[in-house]
Design an enzyme around this catalytic site. Sequence first.
Site, PDB file in Angstrom:
ATOM      1  N   ARG A 122     100.868 -21.836  21.489  1.00 15.23           N
ATOM      2  CA  ARG A 122     102.252 -20.739  22.752  1.00 15.23           C
ATOM      3  C   ARG A 122     102.662 -21.578  23.869  1.00 15.23           C
ATOM      4  O   ARG A 122     102.729 -22.000  24.458  1.00 15.23           O
ATOM      5  CB  ARG A 122     100.730 -20.801  23.425  1.00 15.23           C
ATOM      6  CG  ARG A 122     100.259 -19.008  23.420  1.00 15.23           C
ATOM      7  CD  ARG A 122      99.213 -18.375  24.792  1.00 15.23           C
ATOM      8  NE  ARG A 122      98.712 -16.724  23.916  1.00 15.23           N
ATOM      9  CZ  ARG A 122      98.714 -16.412  23.556  1.00 15.23           C
ATOM     10  NH1 ARG A 122      99.719 -15.204  24.599  1.00 15.23           N
ATOM     11  NH2 ARG A 122      97.697 -15.641  22.930  1.00 15.23           N
TER      12      ARG A 122
ATOM     13  N   SER B 115      92.694 -21.620  20.749  1.00 13.85           N
ATOM     14  CA  SER B 115      91.909 -20.566  20.957  1.00 13.85           C
ATOM     15  C   SER B 115      92.695 -19.524  21.862  1.00 13.85           C
ATOM     16  O   SER B 115      94.031 -20.062  21.506  1.00 13.85           O
ATOM     17  CB  SER B 115      90.604 -21.088  22.102  1.00 13.85           C
ATOM     18  OG  SER B 115      90.282 -21.994  21.406  1.00 13.85           O
TER      19      SER B 115
ATOM     20  N   ASP C 169      88.744 -19.304  11.209  1.00  9.23           N
ATOM     21  CA  ASP C 169      88.606 -20.486  12.973  1.00  9.23           C
ATOM     22  C   ASP C 169      88.920 -21.204  12.263  1.00  9.23           C
ATOM     23  O   ASP C 169      89.253 -22.778  12.886  1.00  9.23           O
ATOM     24  CB  ASP C 169      87.637 -20.133  13.089  1.00  9.23           C
ATOM     25  CG  ASP C 169      87.326 -19.754  14.682  1.00  9.23           C
ATOM     26  OD1 ASP C 169      89.376 -19.567  15.442  1.00  9.23           O
ATOM     27  OD2 ASP C 169      86.604 -20.859  16.039  1.00  9.23           O
TER      28      ASP C 169
ATOM     29  N   TYR D 229      77.187 -17.129  25.599  1.00  7.35           N
ATOM     30  CA  TYR D 229      78.131 -17.204  25.649  1.00  7.35           C
ATOM     31  C   TYR D 229      78.102 -17.260  24.035  1.00  7.35           C
ATOM     32  O   TYR D 229      78.150 -18.736  23.745  1.00  7.35           O
ATOM     33  CB  TYR D 229      79.424 -17.577  26.900  1.00  7.35           C
ATOM     34  CG  TYR D 229      81.118 -17.549  25.758  1.00  7.35           C
ATOM     35  CD1 TYR D 229      81.410 -15.905  24.827  1.00  7.35           C
ATOM     36  CD2 TYR D 229      81.018 -18.112  24.842  1.00  7.35           C
ATOM     37  CE1 TYR D 229      82.445 -16.101  25.063  1.00  7.35           C
ATOM     38  CE2 TYR D 229      82.509 -18.120  24.791  1.00  7.35           C
ATOM     39  CZ  TYR D 229      83.348 -16.790  23.807  1.00  7.35           C
ATOM     40  OH  TYR D 229      84.212 -16.846  23.461  1.00  7.35           O
TER      41      TYR D 229
ATOM     42  N   ARG E 283      84.816 -10.011  22.851  1.00 12.23           N
ATOM     43  CA  ARG E 283      84.925 -10.434  21.668  1.00 12.23           C
ATOM     44  C   ARG E 283      83.705  -8.946  20.495  1.00 12.23           C
ATOM     45  O   ARG E 283      83.083  -9.055  20.849  1.00 12.23           O
ATOM     46  CB  ARG E 283      83.618 -11.974  21.781  1.00 12.23           C
ATOM     47  CG  ARG E 283      84.846 -13.396  22.402  1.00 12.23           C
ATOM     48  CD  ARG E 283      85.451 -13.988  21.331  1.00 12.23           C
ATOM     49  NE  ARG E 283      86.185 -15.044  21.360  1.00 12.23           N
ATOM     50  CZ  ARG E 283      87.478 -15.538  20.739  1.00 12.23           C
ATOM     51  NH1 ARG E 283      87.384 -15.394  19.607  1.00 12.23           N
ATOM     52  NH2 ARG E 283      88.334 -16.327  21.592  1.00 12.23           N
TER      53      ARG E 283
ATOM     54  N   ARG F 129      83.619 -20.351  26.781  1.00 14.20           N
ATOM     55  CA  ARG F 129      83.545 -21.876  26.909  1.00 14.20           C
ATOM     56  C   ARG F 129      83.886 -22.377  28.003  1.00 14.20           C
ATOM     57  O   ARG F 129      83.999 -22.267  28.837  1.00 14.20           O
ATOM     58  CB  ARG F 129      84.537 -22.325  25.444  1.00 14.20           C
ATOM     59  CG  ARG F 129      83.998 -22.377  23.832  1.00 14.20           C
ATOM     60  CD  ARG F 129      84.797 -22.954  23.416  1.00 14.20           C
ATOM     61  NE  ARG F 129      86.175 -22.588  22.963  1.00 14.20           N
ATOM     62  CZ  ARG F 129      86.621 -23.178  23.597  1.00 14.20           C
ATOM     63  NH1 ARG F 129      86.770 -24.079  24.198  1.00 14.20           N
ATOM     64  NH2 ARG F 129      88.118 -23.041  23.785  1.00 14.20           N
TER      65      ARG F 129
ATOM     66  N   LYS G  52      81.640 -24.209  17.270  1.00  9.51           N
ATOM     67  CA  LYS G  52      82.353 -25.275  17.181  1.00  9.51           C
ATOM     68  C   LYS G  52      81.603 -26.806  17.787  1.00  9.51           C
ATOM     69  O   LYS G  52      82.227 -27.364  17.524  1.00  9.51           O
ATOM     70  CB  LYS G  52      83.303 -24.389  19.095  1.00  9.51           C
ATOM     71  CG  LYS G  52      84.157 -23.454  18.861  1.00  9.51           C
ATOM     72  CD  LYS G  52      84.860 -23.342  17.613  1.00  9.51           C
ATOM     73  CE  LYS G  52      85.935 -22.621  17.641  1.00  9.51           C
ATOM     74  NZ  LYS G  52      86.707 -22.092  18.118  1.00  9.51           N
TER      75      LYS G  52
ATOM     76  N   HIS H  48      90.466 -27.151  13.350  1.00 14.01           N
ATOM     77  CA  HIS H  48      90.251 -25.987  14.013  1.00 14.01           C
ATOM     78  C   HIS H  48      91.447 -24.444  13.150  1.00 14.01           C
ATOM     79  O   HIS H  48      92.760 -24.673  14.064  1.00 14.01           O
ATOM     80  CB  HIS H  48      90.777 -25.732  15.670  1.00 14.01           C
ATOM     81  CG  HIS H  48      90.583 -24.567  15.988  1.00 14.01           C
ATOM     82  ND1 HIS H  48      91.031 -24.462  17.217  1.00 14.01           N
ATOM     83  CD2 HIS H  48      89.586 -23.626  16.041  1.00 14.01           C
ATOM     84  CE1 HIS H  48      90.021 -23.411  18.076  1.00 14.01           C
ATOM     85  NE2 HIS H  48      89.922 -22.169  16.876  1.00 14.01           N
TER      86      HIS H  48
ATOM     87  N   CYS I 196      95.493 -17.681  19.918  1.00 10.96           N
ATOM     88  CA  CYS I 196      97.084 -17.583  19.899  1.00 10.96           C
ATOM     89  C   CYS I 196      96.720 -17.873  18.782  1.00 10.96           C
ATOM     90  O   CYS I 196      98.041 -17.874  18.257  1.00 10.96           O
ATOM     91  CB  CYS I 196      97.192 -19.586  19.746  1.00 10.96           C
ATOM     92  SG  CYS I 196      96.878 -20.195  21.767  1.00 10.96           S
TER      93      CYS I 196
HETATM   94  P1  GTP Z   1      90.226 -17.884  18.635  1.00  9.33           P
HETATM   95  O1  GTP Z   1      89.171 -16.770  18.267  1.00  9.33           O
HETATM   96  O2  GTP Z   1      89.979 -18.062  20.311  1.00  9.33           O
HETATM   97  O3  GTP Z   1      89.877 -18.828  17.770  1.00  9.33           O
HETATM   98  O4  GTP Z   1      91.695 -17.137  18.721  1.00  9.33           O
HETATM   99  P2  GTP Z   1      93.043 -17.002  17.582  1.00  9.33           P
HETATM  100  O5  GTP Z   1      93.373 -17.800  17.752  1.00  9.33           O
HETATM  101  O6  GTP Z   1      91.534 -16.020  16.211  1.00  9.33           O
HETATM  102  O7  GTP Z   1      93.710 -15.703  18.494  1.00  9.33           O
HETATM  103  P3  GTP Z   1      93.822 -14.141  17.704  1.00  9.33           P
HETATM  104  O8  GTP Z   1      94.596 -14.285  16.379  1.00  9.33           O
HETATM  105  O9  GTP Z   1      92.327 -13.067  18.063  1.00  9.33           O
HETATM  106  O10 GTP Z   1      95.271 -13.672  18.987  1.00  9.33           O
HETATM  107  C1  GTP Z   1      94.763 -13.926  20.154  1.00  9.33           C
HETATM  108  C2  GTP Z   1      95.679 -13.074  21.182  1.00  9.33           C
HETATM  109  O11 GTP Z   1      96.940 -13.931  20.804  1.00  9.33           O
HETATM  110  C3  GTP Z   1      95.795 -11.033  21.036  1.00  9.33           C
HETATM  111  O12 GTP Z   1      95.521 -10.577  22.219  1.00  9.33           O
HETATM  112  C4  GTP Z   1      96.479 -11.523  20.062  1.00  9.33           C
HETATM  113  O13 GTP Z   1      97.133 -10.323  19.862  1.00  9.33           O
HETATM  114  C5  GTP Z   1      97.801 -12.239  20.308  1.00  9.33           C
HETATM  115  N1  GTP Z   1      98.621 -12.407  19.307  1.00  9.33           N
HETATM  116  C6  GTP Z   1      98.413 -12.981  18.077  1.00  9.33           C
HETATM  117  N2  GTP Z   1      98.808 -12.778  17.738  1.00  9.33           N
HETATM  118  C7  GTP Z   1     100.241 -12.754  17.994  1.00  9.33           C
HETATM  119  C8  GTP Z   1     102.042 -13.105  17.553  1.00  9.33           C
HETATM  120  O14 GTP Z   1     102.331 -13.888  16.505  1.00  9.33           O
HETATM  121  N3  GTP Z   1     103.160 -12.219  18.804  1.00  9.33           N
HETATM  122  C9  GTP Z   1     101.965 -11.999  19.867  1.00  9.33           C
HETATM  123  N4  GTP Z   1     102.659 -12.014  20.434  1.00  9.33           N
HETATM  124  N5  GTP Z   1     101.153 -12.641  19.859  1.00  9.33           N
HETATM  125  C10 GTP Z   1      99.887 -12.256  19.336  1.00  9.33           C
HETATM  126  C1  SPV Z   2      87.312 -20.291  20.174  1.00 10.15           C
HETATM  127  O1  SPV Z   2      87.241 -20.326  21.906  1.00 10.15           O
HETATM  128  O2  SPV Z   2      88.212 -20.804  19.599  1.00 10.15           O
HETATM  129  C2  SPV Z   2      86.413 -19.231  19.793  1.00 10.15           C
HETATM  130  C3  SPV Z   2      86.056 -18.967  20.635  1.00 10.15           C
HETATM  131  O3  SPV Z   2      87.078 -19.712  18.823  1.00 10.15           O
HETATM  132  S1  SPV Z   2      84.752 -19.930  20.670  1.00 10.15           S
HETATM  133  O4  SPV Z   2      83.505 -19.256  19.329  1.00 10.15           O
HETATM  134  O5  SPV Z   2      83.805 -19.020  21.811  1.00 10.15           O
HETATM  135  O6  SPV Z   2      84.929 -20.995  20.809  1.00 10.15           O
HETATM  136 MN    MN Z   3      88.965 -20.929  17.823  1.00  9.60          MN
END
Ligand code: GTP
Ligand code: SPV
Ligand code: MN
Length: 596
Positions: free
Chosen positions: A408, A251, A280, A200, A377, A72, A209, A229, A253
């Site tokens: 984070r 995102s 999400d 993208y 992704r 994004r 989003k 979110h 996280c």
């Molecule tokens: P978006 O799709 O961008 O909204 O991301 P999301 O919030 O769904 O994040 P996702 O679950 O894909 O995790 C993103 C990154 O954080 C990955 O590389 C995971 O491995 C890492 N991660 C997720 N949960 C944990 C956790 O509990 N501890 C740690 N250390 N890393 C984590």
């Molecule tokens: C985010 O960035 O929070 C996502 C991926 O879930 S996107 O659809 O690119 O926004």
């Molecule tokens: Mn997201």
Amino acid sequence: MASLTQNQSVLSWIDEKAELVKPDKIVWIDGSEEQIEALRAEACSTGELIKLNEELLPDCYYHRTAVNDVARVEDRTLICTKKEEDAGPTNHWMDPEKAYKMLYDIARDSYKGRTMYVIPYSMGPVGSPLAKIGIELTDSIYVVLNMCIMTRVGKKVLDVLGDSNDWVRGLHCKCAIDAENRWICQFPEDNTIISVNSGYGGNVLLGKKCFALRIASYQGKNEGWQAEHMLILGIENPQGEVKYICAAFPSACGKTNLAMLIPPEGYRKKGYKVWCVGDDISWIRKGEDGRLYAINPENGFFGVAPGTNDHSNPNALASTKKGTIFTNVARNLDDNTVWWEGLDKNPPVNAEEWTGKKVNGPEWKAEGKNLAHPNSRFTAPAVNCPCISSEFENPQGVPISAFVFGGRRAKLAPLVYQSRDWNHGVFVGSIMASETTAAAAGAVGVVRRDPMAMLPFCGYNMGDYWKHWIDIGKTLDPDKAPKIFNVNWFRKDDEGNFLWPGFGDNLRVLEWILKRCDGEVDAKETAIGYVPYAKDINIEGLEGEVSLDSLESILDVDKSLWETEADGIAEFYGKFGDKLPEELSEELETLKANLK
Ligand code: GTP
Ligand code: SPV
Ligand code: MN
């Protein structure tokens, strides 16, 4: 091709946009498997998609975006409201008249030699009282196929729409994928989205989003509901009772990971289960019984690939085994499958890295380089998920017991704490801060304020958004209102190691949260809210990884760090002038007084 509706507002808008972009032809997406299959074949014939190994990854495809177009773009994402103040200090704003002119100049004639695809889609189960309808025009088959996974698409949506004018307009033009002319514009006052010069995910899958958060948050403010979110998960206890939690993390996280977590062995043996409703986005509304109910408006997962593996998130990995589109991951050329950092320890020797260069994986890695893009992704159908909730299609949504915020933070924020009441909970969400990630273009690892994980996604003034949260609280009976918590899975020691194992073990923290909701466990009152007594977080089975002592240290509230934080919050709040709800400035005063 004949249109799929007689709706005049739809037909005249499409005519008008076709007149602008001048497609060679117009194709309506009806949602049929035959049409999807024909589009996949067409995309494969032009190289837009590559078909992956049919035996190992049936119906799965591979796609690369342009190297300048992998995340994004927040500084090119605009909220276009008549008054600048209505977009607020955290959004980029442009006057709508100026924005339309700029965008139309870029989009004009850009479909020449191309096809206009008309995608009617529903965010939420088709016909649900909580669902809403959009129509996206695009010149990208990749976008069509992603939308067919991420949303409910086709004729049935138009049948529900009838002749209503209540639908969101979305125009996407790939143009030349020129980063200097890339714009993702939301016009909340016109229910309109225009996206140019990108291919993208979050920039072009306009249901996600752009609609389900930026436009919908504005609609929610006006109509008395919320677009957040947030993931939604259900936790089933050994008695078979399921309680639902919504959690907002920025995102990349951890939303997808938490939404599909596998309980630690001890919990599994006792009979605990976790069910994924969404990973999400949540749309939330008060139900007839006075509780808040949430639906997941999406129909698939657009998940971060790196770090997803059999151990961290087996449910997400399983979800990608069929009917999935992979974007910007690496390819294993020996067996025509996919690979990314953290999938396993064996990068393919005969590999193609994410930009398409043929490389020797282990050697490439030895040079410290990535095979997959950090924001690569997968787009996977929700039905593939082994732990998809039986309530996933429930048009009424699921009742929410707790809201969880989290970011984070290497330091400061404890593993978990609970707000004292609703308004304090809104304060806790509003002061969220998190290290930036690869999900958006720009520096990674910089701590920034990201209230409710909505900084890049709130379609109106964040001060008014906080007020909306406070107002929703006023309509809720405190006994029925979700309790509000904050978590931080990312606290690190001085050597930079994570102090908490995370992933499946996060259930240990969710268990404490649910016990607090049911008033089953005491907590320590601190300056920032209620923090667990270390003995009340179950660490059985974590021997060697977490001790009672190390748990104490992740639960620690360091007053001097929090004093500095309070100054940062005051500075951030200062941007909002008189849009800052009084309730929140009072909460900040309370925090400061508590820290004295
Ligand atoms: P978006 O799709 O961008 O909204 O991301 P999301 O919030 O769904 O994040 P996702 O679950 O894909 O995790 C993103 C990154 O954080 C990955 O590389 C995971 O491995 C890492 N991660 C997720 N949960 C944990 C956790 O509990 N501890 C740690 N250390 N890393 C984590
Ligand atoms: C985010 O960035 O929070 C996502 C991926 O879930 S996107 O659809 O690119 O926004
Ligand atoms: Mn997201």
